[in-house]
Design a protein around this motif. Sequence first.
Motif, PDB file in Angstrom:
ATOM      1  N   ALA A 218       9.339  -9.356 -14.046  1.00 53.00           N
ATOM      2  CA  ALA A 218       8.724 -10.351 -13.168  1.00 53.00           C
ATOM      3  C   ALA A 218       9.176 -10.164 -11.724  1.00 53.00           C
ATOM      4  CB  ALA A 218       9.059 -11.764 -13.647  1.00 53.00           C
ATOM      5  N   THR A 219      10.483 -10.063 -11.513  1.00 54.88           N
ATOM      6  CA  THR A 219      10.999  -9.874 -10.155  1.00 54.88           C
ATOM      7  C   THR A 219      10.531  -8.546  -9.568  1.00 54.88           C
ATOM      8  OG1 THR A 219      12.977 -11.182 -10.665  1.00 54.88           O
ATOM      9  CG2 THR A 219      13.083  -9.708  -8.754  1.00 54.88           C
ATOM     10  N   ALA A 220      10.566  -7.507 -10.382  1.00 57.35           N
ATOM     11  CA  ALA A 220      10.107  -6.194  -9.919  1.00 57.35           C
ATOM     12  C   ALA A 220       8.631  -6.243  -9.540  1.00 57.35           C
ATOM     13  CB  ALA A 220      10.336  -5.153 -11.008  1.00 57.35           C
ATOM     14  N   GLY A 221       7.846  -7.005 -10.302  1.00 53.24           N
ATOM     15  CA  GLY A 221       6.421  -7.138  -9.993  1.00 53.24           C
ATOM     16  C   GLY A 221       6.184  -7.849  -8.674  1.00 53.24           C
ATOM     17  N   TYR A 222       6.967  -8.910  -8.407  1.00 52.79           N
ATOM     18  CA  TYR A 222       6.833  -9.629  -7.141  1.00 52.79           C
ATOM     19  C   TYR A 222       7.204  -8.725  -5.962  1.00 52.79           C
ATOM     20  CZ  TYR A 222       6.523 -13.904  -9.938  1.00 52.79           C
ATOM     21  OH  TYR A 222       6.126 -14.868 -10.835  1.00 52.79           O
ATOM     22  N   VAL A 223       8.283  -7.972  -6.127  1.00 49.99           N
ATOM     23  CA  VAL A 223       8.697  -7.051  -5.061  1.00 49.99           C
ATOM     24  C   VAL A 223       7.616  -6.001  -4.818  1.00 49.99           C
ATOM     25  CG1 VAL A 223      10.359  -5.259  -4.421  1.00 49.99           C
ATOM     26  CG2 VAL A 223      11.161  -7.390  -5.478  1.00 49.99           C
ATOM     27  N   ASN A 224       7.074  -5.466  -5.902  1.00 48.73           N
ATOM     28  CA  ASN A 224       6.010  -4.460  -5.786  1.00 48.73           C
ATOM     29  C   ASN A 224       4.802  -5.024  -5.038  1.00 48.73           C
ATOM     30  OD1 ASN A 224       4.366  -2.005  -6.618  1.00 48.73           O
ATOM     31  ND2 ASN A 224       3.289  -3.584  -7.782  1.00 48.73           N
ATOM     32  N   THR A 225       4.395  -6.235  -5.394  1.00 51.66           N
ATOM     33  CA  THR A 225       3.247  -6.859  -4.735  1.00 51.66           C
ATOM     34  C   THR A 225       3.525  -7.102  -3.258  1.00 51.66           C
ATOM     35  OG1 THR A 225       2.576  -7.955  -6.804  1.00 51.66           O
ATOM     36  CG2 THR A 225       1.708  -8.864  -4.739  1.00 51.66           C
ATOM     37  N   GLY A 226       4.717  -7.604  -2.940  1.00 49.60           N
ATOM     38  CA  GLY A 226       5.065  -7.881  -1.554  1.00 49.60           C
ATOM     39  C   GLY A 226       5.120  -6.626  -0.700  1.00 49.60           C
ATOM     40  N   VAL A 227       5.741  -5.579  -1.236  1.00 48.54           N
ATOM     41  CA  VAL A 227       5.847  -4.327  -0.477  1.00 48.54           C
ATOM     42  C   VAL A 227       4.469  -3.731  -0.241  1.00 48.54           C
ATOM     43  CG1 VAL A 227       6.687  -1.947  -0.552  1.00 48.54           C
ATOM     44  CG2 VAL A 227       8.187  -3.822  -1.250  1.00 48.54           C
ATOM     45  N   ARG A 228       3.614  -3.768  -1.264  1.00 45.94           N
ATOM     46  CA  ARG A 228       2.258  -3.242  -1.103  1.00 45.94           C
ATOM     47  C   ARG A 228       1.483  -4.022  -0.043  1.00 45.94           C
ATOM     48  NH1 ARG A 228      -0.221  -0.160  -5.456  1.00 45.94           N
ATOM     49  NH2 ARG A 228       1.307   0.419  -7.050  1.00 45.94           N
ATOM     50  N   ALA A 229       1.624  -5.354  -0.047  1.00 47.08           N
ATOM     51  CA  ALA A 229       0.898  -6.185   0.905  1.00 47.08           C
ATOM     52  C   ALA A 229       1.346  -5.887   2.337  1.00 47.08           C
ATOM     53  CB  ALA A 229       1.111  -7.664   0.586  1.00 47.08           C
ATOM     54  N   VAL A 230       2.652  -5.799   2.548  1.00 46.95           N
ATOM     55  CA  VAL A 230       3.176  -5.532   3.890  1.00 46.95           C
ATOM     56  C   VAL A 230       2.782  -4.127   4.341  1.00 46.95           C
ATOM     57  CG1 VAL A 230       5.279  -5.246   5.252  1.00 46.95           C
ATOM     58  CG2 VAL A 230       5.086  -7.144   3.635  1.00 46.95           C
ATOM     59  N   ASP A 231       2.876  -3.165   3.440  1.00 46.15           N
ATOM     60  CA  ASP A 231       2.511  -1.793   3.796  1.00 46.15           C
ATOM     61  C   ASP A 231       1.035  -1.690   4.157  1.00 46.15           C
ATOM     62  OD1 ASP A 231       2.982   1.264   3.683  1.00 46.15           O
ATOM     63  OD2 ASP A 231       1.356   0.972   2.238  1.00 46.15           O
ATOM     64  N   THR A 232       0.179  -2.354   3.383  1.00 48.06           N
ATOM     65  CA  THR A 232      -1.260  -2.322   3.667  1.00 48.06           C
ATOM     66  C   THR A 232      -1.566  -2.962   5.010  1.00 48.06           C
ATOM     67  OG1 THR A 232      -1.812  -2.386   1.305  1.00 48.06           O
ATOM     68  CG2 THR A 232      -3.528  -3.064   2.851  1.00 48.06           C
ATOM     69  N   ARG A 233      -0.934  -4.116   5.284  1.00 46.58           N
ATOM     70  CA  ARG A 233      -1.206  -4.794   6.557  1.00 46.58           C
ATOM     71  C   ARG A 233      -0.677  -3.991   7.736  1.00 46.58           C
ATOM     72  NH1 ARG A 233      -3.753  -6.037   9.814  1.00 46.58           N
ATOM     73  NH2 ARG A 233      -4.226  -8.064  10.776  1.00 46.58           N
ATOM     74  N   ALA A 234       0.472  -3.332   7.544  1.00 47.84           N
ATOM     75  CA  ALA A 234       1.039  -2.523   8.629  1.00 47.84           C
ATOM     76  C   ALA A 234       0.146  -1.341   8.972  1.00 47.84           C
ATOM     77  CB  ALA A 234       2.426  -2.031   8.232  1.00 47.84           C
ATOM     78  N   ASP A 235      -0.598  -0.838   7.983  1.00 51.11           N
ATOM     79  CA  ASP A 235      -1.477   0.311   8.209  1.00 51.11           C
ATOM     80  C   ASP A 235      -2.887  -0.090   8.631  1.00 51.11           C
ATOM     81  OD1 ASP A 235       0.493   2.123   7.650  1.00 51.11           O
ATOM     82  OD2 ASP A 235      -0.057   2.391   5.551  1.00 51.11           O
ATOM     83  N   THR A 236      -3.142  -1.399   8.754  1.00 51.23           N
ATOM     84  CA  THR A 236      -4.471  -1.882   9.123  1.00 51.23           C
ATOM     85  C   THR A 236      -4.454  -2.385  10.558  1.00 51.23           C
ATOM     86  OG1 THR A 236      -4.854  -2.577   6.835  1.00 51.23           O
ATOM     87  CG2 THR A 236      -6.340  -3.457   8.511  1.00 51.23           C
ATOM     88  N   PRO A 237      -5.139  -1.705  11.484  1.00 48.84           N
ATOM     89  CA  PRO A 237      -5.068  -2.087  12.900  1.00 48.84           C
ATOM     90  C   PRO A 237      -5.847  -3.352  13.262  1.00 48.84           C
ATOM     91  CG  PRO A 237      -6.572  -0.243  12.607  1.00 48.84           C
ATOM     92  CD  PRO A 237      -5.926  -0.475  11.266  1.00 48.84           C
ATOM     93  N   PHE A 238      -6.727  -3.818  12.376  1.00 53.31           N
ATOM     94  CA  PHE A 238      -7.575  -4.976  12.702  1.00 53.31           C
ATOM     95  C   PHE A 238      -6.730  -6.220  12.966  1.00 53.31           C
ATOM     96  CE2 PHE A 238      -9.780  -8.828  11.234  1.00 53.31           C
ATOM     97  CZ  PHE A 238     -10.863  -8.832  12.105  1.00 53.31           C
ATOM     98  N   ARG A 239      -7.094  -6.963  14.003  1.00 48.52           N
ATOM     99  CA  ARG A 239      -6.475  -8.242  14.319  1.00 48.52           C
ATOM    100  C   ARG A 239      -7.566  -9.292  14.463  1.00 48.52           C
ATOM    101  NH1 ARG A 239      -3.029  -5.565  12.789  1.00 48.52           N
ATOM    102  NH2 ARG A 239      -0.943  -5.179  13.644  1.00 48.52           N
ATOM    103  N   TYR A 240      -7.387 -10.419  13.808  1.00 47.89           N
ATOM    104  CA  TYR A 240      -8.376 -11.493  13.873  1.00 47.89           C
ATOM    105  C   TYR A 240      -8.542 -12.004  15.307  1.00 47.89           C
ATOM    106  CZ  TYR A 240      -8.462 -11.967   8.763  1.00 47.89           C
ATOM    107  OH  TYR A 240      -8.629 -11.745   7.422  1.00 47.89           O
ATOM    108  N   TYR A 241      -9.794 -12.312  15.640  1.00 46.20           N
ATOM    109  CA  TYR A 241     -10.161 -12.913  16.918  1.00 46.20           C
ATOM    110  C   TYR A 241      -9.661 -12.102  18.116  1.00 46.20           C
ATOM    111  CZ  TYR A 241     -11.104 -16.798  13.763  1.00 46.20           C
ATOM    112  OH  TYR A 241     -11.571 -17.565  12.733  1.00 46.20           O
ATOM    113  N   SER A 242      -9.735 -10.793  17.984  1.00 50.37           N
ATOM    114  CA  SER A 242      -9.331  -9.919  19.094  1.00 50.37           C
ATOM    115  C   SER A 242     -10.478  -9.024  19.540  1.00 50.37           C
ATOM    116  CB  SER A 242      -8.132  -9.058  18.675  1.00 50.37           C
ATOM    117  OG  SER A 242      -8.487  -8.198  17.604  1.00 50.37           O
TER     118      SER A 242
END
Length: 266
Positions: A218-242
Amino acid sequence: MSALNCIRMVFALALPLFLCACAGKKTAPEYALPESGFRTPVSRAVQDRDVRKAERESMLTVYDPAERANRLVYNFNARFDRAVLLPVVAGYQFVFPAPVRTGVSNFIGNLNEVPRLANSAMQGSQTKVNLTVIRLFTNTVFGLGGLFDVATGLGFERQNEDFGQTLGVWGVPEGPYIVLPFYGPSNGRDTLGTAGDMVFSYYQMEYLFDLAGVSDHATAGYVNTGVRAVDTRADTPFRYYSTDTPFEYDILRFAYSKARFLQIME
C-alpha cells in the motif's frame, strides 16, 4: 509523433482560427453607418439558427454536452495545479538535480514500456511491438534497469500507446468530451482507456513489489503514484490561464481531441 507534439501542432493551428471566429462576430461596418439614400446594404442580419448550424458544422466543434460541468472541473484542476502540484514540482526540482530527475523519468518510462507493448500488440502493429521490445530490452540491460534511455540514442523511438488509443483502433467512438478531476482533458473512450491503464499498472506494480520483496504494498503504491504524478507534471510545460486568451478551454478541448485523433491514425 508524441502526444505533446500533437497538442502543440494542433494548438498552433487552432488559435488563429479561434481569433478569426471572434473577429467575425463584430458588427459589420454598414450597420454602424447612418441611414441614407446612398447606402446599399451589403449583408443581412445573421439568424440564431444559422449561427447554431455553423457551430455544429465547424471543424472546431467538439461534442461537449456537459460543458458547464467540465468548465467547473477545469477551474478546479487549475486551482489544484497552482496550489498543490506546481509548488511540489518546484520543490522536487529544487531538491533533486537534473540528472537525477532525468533518471527517474527514464526509469518510469521503462516501466511504462510493458503496457505500451501490450497495447501495441492489441492494436496489431508488429512494427510498434518490435520497437517496444527492443527499447525494453536495451534500456533494461544496457541502461541499468531503465535509468538511462540508451534506445532513443540508438534511434529506437518511444511508442506512446495507451488503452484509449487501442479502443480507438478497434473502432470505439470517442464519445463526449470530458474533463477529469486531476487528470484533465479526456473523452468517453479515453476515460475507459485510462481506467484500463490504471488496472494494468496496478497489477504490474504489484508483481514488481513481490519480485523486489516489498512487504508494504500500500505504501509503495502511494509512493509510486505520487512520484509518477510529480514526474509527469514536471515534464508538462502547459500552465493554466497562461495562453493570454479567454478561449483557453475551447482551444485546449479542440487541441486534445484532434491530437488524439492523429495518434490513433498513426
